[in-house]
Design a protein around this motif. Structure first.
Motif, short mmCIF file in Angstrom:
data_model
loop_
_atom_site.label_atom_id
_atom_site.label_comp_id
_atom_site.label_asym_id
_atom_site.label_seq_id
_atom_site.Cartn_x
_atom_site.Cartn_y
_atom_site.Cartn_z
N LYS A 1 0.84 -0.66 0.00
CA LYS A 1 0.08 -0.34 0.11
C LYS A 1 0.75 1.45 -0.03
N ALA A 2 1.91 0.92 0.69
CA ALA A 2 2.97 2.39 0.73
C ALA A 2 3.51 2.68 -0.43
N TRP A 3 3.80 1.86 -0.79
CA TRP A 3 4.44 1.88 -2.51
C TRP A 3 3.39 2.22 -3.26
N LYS A 4 1.76 2.29 -3.14
CA LYS A 4 1.63 2.67 -3.99
C LYS A 4 1.21 4.38 -3.93
N ASP A 5 1.38 4.36 -2.76
CA ASP A 5 1.15 6.09 -1.97
C ASP A 5 2.36 6.85 -2.69
N ILE A 6 3.29 6.18 -3.05
CA ILE A 6 4.03 6.72 -3.67
C ILE A 6 4.28 6.55 -4.49
N THR A 7 4.24 6.00 -5.23
CA THR A 7 3.77 5.34 -7.11
C THR A 7 2.76 7.47 -7.24
N GLU A 8 2.16 7.63 -6.52
CA GLU A 8 0.75 8.32 -6.88
C GLU A 8 1.91 9.45 -6.27
N GLY A 9 2.54 9.75 -5.59
CA GLY A 9 2.75 11.08 -5.08
C GLY A 9 4.32 11.75 -6.14
N CYS A 10 3.98 10.35 -7.15
CA CYS A 10 5.24 11.02 -7.93
C CYS A 10 4.07 11.24 -9.63
N LEU A 11 2.99 11.20 -9.29
CA LEU A 11 1.90 11.73 -10.44
C LEU A 11 1.39 13.33 -10.56
N LYS A 12 1.37 13.71 -11.90
CA LYS A 12 0.89 14.84 -12.16
C LYS A 12 -0.59 15.45 -10.82
N PRO A 13 -1.00 16.43 -11.47
CA PRO A 13 0.24 17.41 -10.44
C PRO A 13 1.29 17.30 -9.05
N MET A 14 1.92 17.37 -9.20
CA MET A 14 2.97 17.33 -8.13
C MET A 14 3.28 19.06 -7.09
N GLN A 15 3.32 18.38 -5.60
CA GLN A 15 3.50 20.12 -4.70
C GLN A 15 5.25 20.47 -4.99
N VAL A 16 5.76 18.72 -5.50
CA VAL A 16 7.46 19.71 -5.68
C VAL A 16 8.19 19.06 -6.93
N SER A 17 8.95 18.90 -7.05
CA SER A 17 10.22 18.96 -9.04
C SER A 17 9.97 17.30 -8.49
N LEU A 18 10.27 17.06 -10.06
CA LEU A 18 10.15 15.58 -9.72
C LEU A 18 11.58 15.73 -9.54
N GLU A 19 12.53 16.19 -9.39
CA GLU A 19 14.01 16.34 -9.34
C GLU A 19 14.05 15.26 -7.73
N MET A 20 13.71 16.33 -6.62
CA MET A 20 13.41 16.21 -5.66
C MET A 20 12.53 15.18 -5.54
N LEU A 21 11.24 15.20 -5.49
CA LEU A 21 10.78 13.53 -5.43
C LEU A 21 11.19 12.04 -5.30
N SER A 22 12.52 12.34 -6.53
CA SER A 22 12.85 10.87 -7.11
C SER A 22 14.02 10.43 -6.05
N ARG A 23 14.49 11.97 -4.96
CA ARG A 23 15.48 11.16 -4.56
C ARG A 23 14.31 10.07 -3.58
N ILE A 24 13.58 10.53 -2.32
CA ILE A 24 12.47 9.99 -1.45
C ILE A 24 12.13 8.59 -2.15
N LEU A 25 11.56 8.32 -3.75
CA LEU A 25 11.47 7.41 -5.03
C LEU A 25 12.67 6.42 -4.48
N ASN A 26 14.07 6.40 -5.22
CA ASN A 26 14.78 6.32 -4.76
C ASN A 26 15.84 5.41 -3.24
N PHE A 27 15.60 6.37 -2.48
CA PHE A 27 15.88 5.48 -0.83
C PHE A 27 14.64 4.68 -0.74
N THR A 28 13.13 4.45 -1.07
CA THR A 28 12.80 3.25 -1.39
C THR A 28 13.61 2.29 -2.02
N ARG A 29 13.64 2.79 -3.26
CA ARG A 29 14.29 1.38 -3.72
C ARG A 29 15.50 0.64 -3.22
#
Length: 572
Positions: free
Chosen positions: A509-537
Motif C-alpha cells: 500500500k505504501a508503494w502505491k502511495d509513493i507512485t501516486e505521489g510522483c504523478l502530476k500535479p506534483m507539489q514539488v519537482s520530480l527532481e526532489m521526489l525522485s530522491r524519496i523514491l530512490n531511497f525506497t528502492r
C-alpha cells in the motif's frame, strides 16, 4: 525521574554484559583506498559524449518520428539513466504526446506496446489510465485472455507496468499475480537476452530496482533496443565510463575519510559498510553532477550507522542514556559525562556536522537550506541547527527502543510505528541530501518536506517494516526486543505469520502511495521526489531476500551491485 537524569556513572567492578552482534567483517578491506583518478581519461569520456548527445537530442525532438517510436526512444534513454541530459526536451515531448493521446487509440495495440506506453508516462509523472489494459481481460470470466500467455515479451512489459499501480487499480493488482505466475513458469524455457530480462525483472522489477544498476543491466540485457538508435550506444558507453571513474574517485575520498576517522578502532563492534553505504547514496543520486550530495550523505549515513550499532550492538542502557543526553546538549563540554570509548565518536559527530555547515555557508548552499530551516526552528531550538535536530531526534528514538528492550516492554503497534518512522533513518538522511543539491532545493520545497508529506511517510514506513520483516528472527536470537511484528501480534492478537502477511500488505500500500505521489500535479519537482523514491528502492533491493546491507555475502545483495558498478569493465 527523567531517564536521561539517572545513572551518570557506570558501576565499577561489575561485569558488563553487552548485546554484541558479531557482524561479519568487510569483504572489501582497503580495496578502494588506492584509486587515483586519471583526469585525461575522464576528459576523453566527457568529449566522447558531446556528439552523440547532440544527435540524440535532435532525435528526441524530431517532429517526423512516429509517437510509438518516440516513446520507445524515451524509454530507452530513461532506463539507461540518461534522461537528466534531456529533461527539457523529453518533458516537452511527453506533454505534447499526452495531450494528444486518446485512450481508444490503444484498441488495436498489442500488450507490449500498451505496457511500454503506460510505463513511460507513469514513470515520468503522467497518469495514464489503467483502463488501457481492459482489452486484455475477459470480464465475463474474470480472467485475462488466453492468447497473451503466449506473448512473453508482452507479459514481461505488463508485469513491469503493474509495479506502477496506485490505490484502487484492481486490474493491475490482479495482473501482478497473473504475470508473475506466467513468467516464473516460462523463465526456464527461455534463452538469450529474453531469459536474462525475465530473470532480472523477477528478482528486481525495474521500478523498484537500483536505478544506477538497472541502467547497466539494461545496456547488457536490452542490447537490441539500444542498437536501434545509433547515438545511444556511443553516449551510454562514454557516460558509463565517465561516471565509473567519478564513482571510484568519490569512494576513494570517502575511504580515506573513514580511515582517517579511525572508525574501525573507535567502534570495532559496528558494521564495516562504507562501500555499501556509498552504493546506497549512489542509488539515490544517479546523476554524475551530484557528487557532493553523495559524499555528504554517505558521511552522515556512516555516523548514523555507528550510532545505530552503538545502541543495538554494544552499549549498556546506562551508557545509552548518557550518550543521548550528550547528543541533545550538542556541545564539547558534554564529553565529561561519556564513557571513554564513546568520546572519540562524539567528537567526530560534532566536528563533521560543523565542517559540513561551514562548507554550506562558504559555497553558498546555505541560502535556501540552512537559513530557512534555522529560522523555522529558531523560536524552539534557538542555537540548534536543523541538521543537528534531525540527528538528535534519531538518538532519542534509538534510546526509546533501547528502553523497551531493557524493560522487556512490547509497545502498541501505533506507538512502535511512530518511533520506528524515526529509527528508519530516512528522515535524517533525506533531509541531509538537500545539503548537496544546490538551487533545486527552494524554500517552497523545504516547507513541503518539513510538512512530512504522505510520500515521505510511506517511504519511512517501508524502510522500517521491510527491515523488520526480514531481520526480526536474527535480532530475536541476538538481543530480544520489540519489532513491528511483535507489536502487531500484541496489539491485534494474531499469530506471527498473520502479522507478517499484514505488514507486507502495508508495504505494498505504501508503494502505491509513493507512485501516486510522483504523478502530476506534483507539489514539488520530480527532481526532489525522485530522491524519496530512490531511497525506497534501496530498501526494497537490500531487504527483498534477506538483510543484504548487513550480510553482503548472501545472494543478490549490495556486493553484486558494487562489483557491477565499480569493478566490472563497461561493455563496449
Amino acid at each position: 525521574m527523567d531517564m536521561l537524569e539517572a545513572h551518570t556513572t557506570i558501576p565499577v567492578n561489575t561485569e558488563v554484559v553487552r548485546p554484541l552482534a558479531n557482524f561479519p567483517p568487510s569483504i572489501w578491506g582497503d580495496r578502494f583506498l588506492s584509486f587515483c583518478l586519471d583526469y585525461s581519461k575522464l576528459e576523453t569520456h566527457a568529449k566522447a559524449m558531446v556528439k552523440p548527445k547532440e544527435e540524440l537530442k535532435r532525435m528526441i525532438v524530431d517532429t517526423k518520428m512516429d509517437s510509438n517510436e518516440k516513446l520507445r526512444l524515451i524509454n530507452c534513454v530513461y532506463r539507461l539513466g540518461l534522461k537528466y541530459m534531456f529533461n527539457e526536451e523529453i518533458d516537452d515531448q511527453l506533454d505534447k504526446l499526452f495531450k494528444e493521446l486518446n485512450i481508444e487509440d490503444y484498441d488495436e495495440s498489442d500488450l507490449c506496446t500498451v505496457s511500454l506506453h503506460f510505463q513511460v508516462f507513469r514513470q515520468l509523472g503522467y497518469k495514464l489510465s489503467c483502463d488501457v489494459f481492459n482489452k486484455f481481460k475477459d470480464f465475463s470470466s474474470g480472467k485475462f485472455k488466453e492468447y497473451i500467455t503466449r506473448d512473453v515479451k508482452g507479459l514481461l512489459s505488463f508485469y513491469e507496468s503493474t509495479q506502477l499501480r496506485i490505490q484502487g487499480e484492481t486490474i493491475l493488482d490482479e495482473a501482478l499475480e497473473f504475470t508473475e505466475v506466467q513468467l516464473k513458469d516460462a523463465v526456464d524455457t527461455l534463452e538469450g537476452s529474453l531469459a536474462q530480462q525475465v530473470k532480472q525483472a523477477l528478482n528486481f522489477p525495474f521500478h523498484r530496482g537500483l536505478p544506477i544498476a538497472e541502467a547497466r543491466l539494461y545496456f547488457s540485457n536490452y542490447e537490441e533496443e539500444c542498437l536501434k538508435y545509433d547515438p545511444i550506444p556511443k553516449l551510454a558507453n562514454a557516460h558509463f565510463n565517465y561516471f565509473q571513474l567519478r564513482q571510484k574517485e568519490e569512494l576513494q575520498i570517502l575511504s580515506k575519510w573513514y580511515k582517517d576517522m579511525e572508525f574501525q578502532k573507535i567502534s570495532p563492534y559496528a558494521r564495516e559498510k562504507l562501500p555499501e553505504t556509498y552504493l546506497w547514496m549512489l542509488a539515490v543520486f544517479v546523476e554524475p553532477h551530484y557528487s557532493e550530495a553523495r559524499i555528504i550523505t554517505t558521511k552522515i549515513a556512516q555516523l548514523v550507522l555507528v550510532l545505530d550499532d552503538t545502541f543495538d550492538a554494544y552499549a549498556t542502557i546506562d551508557e545509552l542514556r548518557l550518550l543521548t543526553d550528550a547528543i541533545n546538549r550538542w556541545e564539547i563540554s558534554a564529553l565529561e559525562i561519556l564513557p571513554e570509548y564513546i568520546k572519540p565518536f562524539y567528537k567526530i559527530i560534532l566536528n563533521e556536522y560543523a565542517e559540513l555547515e561551514k562548507q554550506a555557508v562558504e559555497e553558498g548552499r546555505a541560502n535556501a537550506y540552512c537559513q530557512y530551516m534555522t529560522q523555522s526552528f529558531a523560536s524552539k531550538y534557538q542555537e540548534l541547527n536543523f541538521c543537528h535536530e534531525q540527528f538528535q531526534e534519531i538518538a532519542r528514538a534509538y534510546l526509546r527502543e533501547a528502553e523497551w528492550r531493557h524493560s522487556k516492554h512490547v509497545p502498541s503497534f501505533q506507538e512502535y510505528l511512530e518511533n520506528g518512522m524515526v529509527t528508519s533513518t530516512y528522515n535524517v538522511l533525506i533531509k541531509s541530501t538537500l545539503m548537496g543539491m544546490g538551487e533545486v532545493v527552494s524554500e517552497e520545497a523545504l516547507a513541503w518536506l518539513k510538512s512530512h508529506p504522505k510520500i515521505l511517510q510511506a517511504s519511512e514506513l517501508i524502510a522500517r517494516i521491510h527491515n523488520d520483516v526480514v531481520s526480526y528472527k536474527f535480532e530475536r536470537k541476538r538481543a530480544p526486543g520489540a519489532t513491528s511484528i511483535d507489536a502487531y501480534v500484541k496489539t491485534f492478537g494474531v499469530p506471527e505469520h498473520v502479522a507478517v502477511d499484514e505488514l507486507e500488505k502495508m508495504i505494498e500500500k505504501a508503494w502505491k502511495d509513493i507512485t501516486e505521489g510522483c504523478l502530476k500535479p506534483m507539489q514539488v519537482s520530480l527532481e526532489m521526489l525522485s530522491r524519496i523514491l530512490n531511497f525506497t528502492r534501496v530498501i526494497y533491493v537490500a531487504y527483498k531476500f534477506n538483510d543484504g546491507y548487513t550480510f553482503s555475502n548472501e545472494i543478490m545483495t549490495f556486493q553484486d551491485f558494487i562489483t557491477l558498478l565499480l569493478e566490472t569493465s563497461i561493455p563496449m
